[in-house]
Design a protein around this motif. Structure first.
Motif, PDB file in Angstrom:
ATOM      1  N   PHE A 277      38.438  45.972  37.771  1.00 33.21           N
ATOM      2  CA  PHE A 277      39.736  45.312  37.758  1.00 33.21           C
ATOM      3  C   PHE A 277      39.704  44.127  36.806  1.00 33.21           C
ATOM      4  O   PHE A 277      38.655  43.536  36.566  1.00 33.21           O
ATOM      5  N   ILE A 278      40.896  43.767  36.304  1.00 36.83           N
ATOM      6  CA  ILE A 278      41.026  42.515  35.567  1.00 36.83           C
ATOM      7  C   ILE A 278      40.684  41.376  36.527  1.00 36.83           C
ATOM      8  O   ILE A 278      41.241  41.274  37.619  1.00 36.83           O
ATOM      9  N   ASP A 297      45.084  43.215  51.317  1.00 40.09           N
ATOM     10  CA  ASP A 297      44.868  43.973  52.543  1.00 40.09           C
ATOM     11  C   ASP A 297      43.470  43.672  53.082  1.00 40.09           C
ATOM     12  O   ASP A 297      42.756  42.799  52.574  1.00 40.09           O
ATOM     13  N   SER A 298      43.062  44.403  54.115  1.00 35.41           N
ATOM     14  CA  SER A 298      41.778  44.120  54.771  1.00 35.41           C
ATOM     15  C   SER A 298      40.586  44.391  53.868  1.00 35.41           C
ATOM     16  O   SER A 298      39.485  43.899  54.114  1.00 35.41           O
ATOM     17  N   ASP A 299      40.762  45.184  52.823  1.00 39.19           N
ATOM     18  CA  ASP A 299      39.681  45.482  51.891  1.00 39.19           C
ATOM     19  C   ASP A 299      39.673  44.553  50.677  1.00 39.19           C
ATOM     20  O   ASP A 299      38.844  44.716  49.785  1.00 39.19           O
ATOM     21  N   GLY A 300      40.616  43.597  50.648  1.00 40.31           N
ATOM     22  CA  GLY A 300      40.660  42.667  49.529  1.00 40.31           C
ATOM     23  C   GLY A 300      41.487  43.134  48.354  1.00 40.31           C
ATOM     24  O   GLY A 300      41.462  42.520  47.286  1.00 40.31           O
ATOM     25  N   TRP A 301      42.235  44.227  48.515  1.00 40.89           N
ATOM     26  CA  TRP A 301      43.091  44.745  47.457  1.00 40.89           C
ATOM     27  C   TRP A 301      44.459  44.072  47.517  1.00 40.89           C
ATOM     28  O   TRP A 301      44.979  43.794  48.594  1.00 40.89           O
ATOM     29  N   PHE A 302      45.067  43.889  46.352  1.00 37.31           N
ATOM     30  CA  PHE A 302      46.439  43.382  46.290  1.00 37.31           C
ATOM     31  C   PHE A 302      47.396  44.570  46.404  1.00 37.31           C
ATOM     32  O   PHE A 302      47.633  45.300  45.430  1.00 37.31           O
ATOM     33  N   ALA A 303      47.949  44.778  47.604  1.00 37.23           N
ATOM     34  CA  ALA A 303      48.826  45.910  47.880  1.00 37.23           C
ATOM     35  C   ALA A 303      50.277  45.504  47.713  1.00 37.23           C
ATOM     36  O   ALA A 303      50.668  44.373  48.018  1.00 37.23           O
ATOM     37  N   ALA A 342      45.595  46.330  39.823  1.00 36.91           N
ATOM     38  CA  ALA A 342      44.201  46.362  39.342  1.00 36.91           C
ATOM     39  C   ALA A 342      43.783  44.977  38.875  1.00 36.91           C
ATOM     40  O   ALA A 342      43.408  44.755  37.725  1.00 36.91           O
ATOM     41  N   ILE A 343      43.858  44.013  39.792  1.00 40.14           N
ATOM     42  CA  ILE A 343      43.468  42.635  39.522  1.00 40.14           C
ATOM     43  C   ILE A 343      42.591  42.147  40.662  1.00 40.14           C
ATOM     44  O   ILE A 343      42.653  42.662  41.781  1.00 40.14           O
ATOM     45  N   ASP A 344      41.762  41.180  40.366  1.00 38.66           N
ATOM     46  CA  ASP A 344      40.869  40.637  41.382  1.00 38.66           C
ATOM     47  C   ASP A 344      40.694  39.145  41.143  1.00 38.66           C
ATOM     48  O   ASP A 344      40.485  38.706  40.004  1.00 38.66           O
ATOM     49  N   ALA A 345      40.821  38.375  42.209  1.00 37.70           N
ATOM     50  CA  ALA A 345      40.646  36.925  42.122  1.00 37.70           C
ATOM     51  C   ALA A 345      39.179  36.574  42.324  1.00 37.70           C
ATOM     52  O   ALA A 345      38.549  37.037  43.276  1.00 37.70           O
ATOM     53  N   VAL A 346      38.629  35.778  41.418  1.00 39.51           N
ATOM     54  CA  VAL A 346      37.219  35.400  41.490  1.00 39.51           C
ATOM     55  C   VAL A 346      37.094  33.881  41.503  1.00 39.51           C
ATOM     56  O   VAL A 346      37.959  33.161  41.001  1.00 39.51           O
ATOM     57  N   SER A 347      36.016  33.420  42.061  1.00 38.38           N
ATOM     58  CA  SER A 347      35.807  31.976  42.213  1.00 38.38           C
ATOM     59  C   SER A 347      35.187  31.334  40.982  1.00 38.38           C
ATOM     60  O   SER A 347      35.079  30.111  40.905  1.00 38.38           O
ATOM     61  N   THR A 348      34.765  32.150  39.999  1.00 37.97           N
ATOM     62  CA  THR A 348      34.082  31.600  38.824  1.00 37.97           C
ATOM     63  C   THR A 348      35.033  30.869  37.887  1.00 37.97           C
ATOM     64  O   THR A 348      34.593  30.098  37.030  1.00 37.97           O
TER      65      THR A 348
END
Length: 385
Positions: A277-278, A297-303, A342-348
């Protein structure tokens, strides 16, 4: 763009990926029996798609005692190759983040029948190196050299780590991939990805460069070694110098969300096919998701509802905008009413232009000129997984 080795890919199977874990697998169609270098040229390999990631486990380690890419649910792109003499089958993913290459040694204390293992003592060309290996995610082992064969390409005395301890969850990837091939840069002044440089030195490719063409579902996917494949992109490359000599990282002036606002506290982005994912800073990704009425959602996906509409993402690189729209960012499992971004939030706090970007744009990683070339990829279709 010079002679090149190409890897073709097709997708098979079904299932859902896990955010942030994309890779492509490449099965080898044939291997050289001789040690002589092959002439520089084009090698094409078909790809297959493999199933979903299973339950997470732990590899507890400390043992006692033609090229193809496979598309894993738009989650991993993986290659199959051979190690040693005689050849031992192994499956690897590619990353441009790091230079490290490692493959697993068969542990005596772990029952794992899904992975393929490298068994050093059965290879007549294995040579141990007296140096310990460890990386940031807990992979540990020791360095060695052996022959690596990828389709008709063959590299003698290729350095890699044989690992006896891997990251948490490694066992769950047993039917997906075994090791990792790093196409990044080392910490010891290495200014060229090792695999492509050794292939160039052996006369098997003309240039120390490579390019990814990533498809979806039954669409073609390909890795080109030694240059680019003109049939996979339109127009010309726009070349951007690497921001840092030791990373496939480009300067990015900002990220625009539609015509509404811009994240200007952006300096650079990585480009990496390993990531599914981006990825972006947590607060920026969440703000973008709200425009789509998307919630985790519970799996960490942006639904979000499949009929929802939202703004595109524009990445401004060297004065040019590269845009991802709904069709590029939408993930939909067949027969499921919910769609995902198809995106994901990261702490970096950093952006990674991952597989969705590489499906829209054809990217040439030019090691010789220390630059990245970006062109519009010939389109693929079907966002169902």
């Amino acid at each position: 763009l010079g002679s090149r080795c190409q890897v073709r890919i097709r997708r098979t199977g079904a299932g859902a990926p896990t955010p942030g874990d994309m890779v492509f697998v490449l099965p080898c169609l044939s291997f050289m029996a001789a040690t002589a270098a092959v002439a520089a040229g084009v090698v094409r390999v078909p790809l297959k798609r493999v199933g979903r990631v299973g339950a997470v486990g732990t590899l507890r380690g400390k043992a006692s005692g033609d090229i193809s890419l496979s598309n894993m649910d738009d989650n991993f792109y993986i290659a199959e190759l051979e190690l040693g003499t005689p050849g031992q089958r192994i499956r690897a993913v590619f990353t441009t983040y790091v230079a490290d290459t490692w493959f697993p040694a068969k542990p005596a204390l772990v029952e794992d029948t899904k992975h393929y293992w490298y068994i050093p003592h059965t290879s007549t060309t294995h040579r141990p190196i007296n140096r310990h290996f460890s990386d940031a995610v807990g992979v540990k082992g020791s360095m060695c050299e052996d022959t690596v064969s990828i389709g008709d390409l063959r590299v003698a005395s290729f350095p890699f780590a044989v690992v006896t301890e891997a990251f948490d969850g490694y066992e769950s990837y047993g039917d997906k991939y075994d090791g990792i091939i790093g196409l990044g840069f080392g910490h010891n002044g290495q200014d060229m990805p090792q695999l492509v440089e050794l292939l160039r030195q052996a006369g098997q490719i003309d240039e120390p460069s490579f390019a990814f063409y990533l498809g979806r579902m039954n669409q073609e996917s390909e890795l080109a070694l030694g240059g680019a494949a003109p049939e996979h992109f339109d127009g010309k490359f726009h070349f951007v110098k690497r921001r840092r000599a030791e990373a496939w990282q480009v300067h990015m002036e900002g990220v625009w969300v539609g015509d509404e606002y811009c994240f200007t506290d952006v300096d650079y982005a990585y480009i990496n096919p390993y990531t599914s994912f981006i990825e972006g800073p947590d607060h920026q990704i969440k703000r973008f998701a709200r425009h789509w009425n998307a919630t985790k959602d519970s799996d960490g996906w942006f639904a979000f509802p499949c009929d929802a509409e939202g703004p595109p993402l524009h990445f401004r690189i060297d004065g040019r905008d590269y845009t991802l729209t709904k069709s590029d960012l939408l993930v939909k499992w067949r027969d499921q009413p919910t769609c995902y971004l198809a995106i994901d939030a990261v702490s970096t706090g950093t952006w990674t232009l991952a597989a969705p970007f590489l499906r829209k744009f054809y990217v040439l990683f030019d090691g010789l000129q220390k630059r990245v070339g970006i062109a519009v990829a010939k389109p693929t279709s079907d966002n169902s997984v």
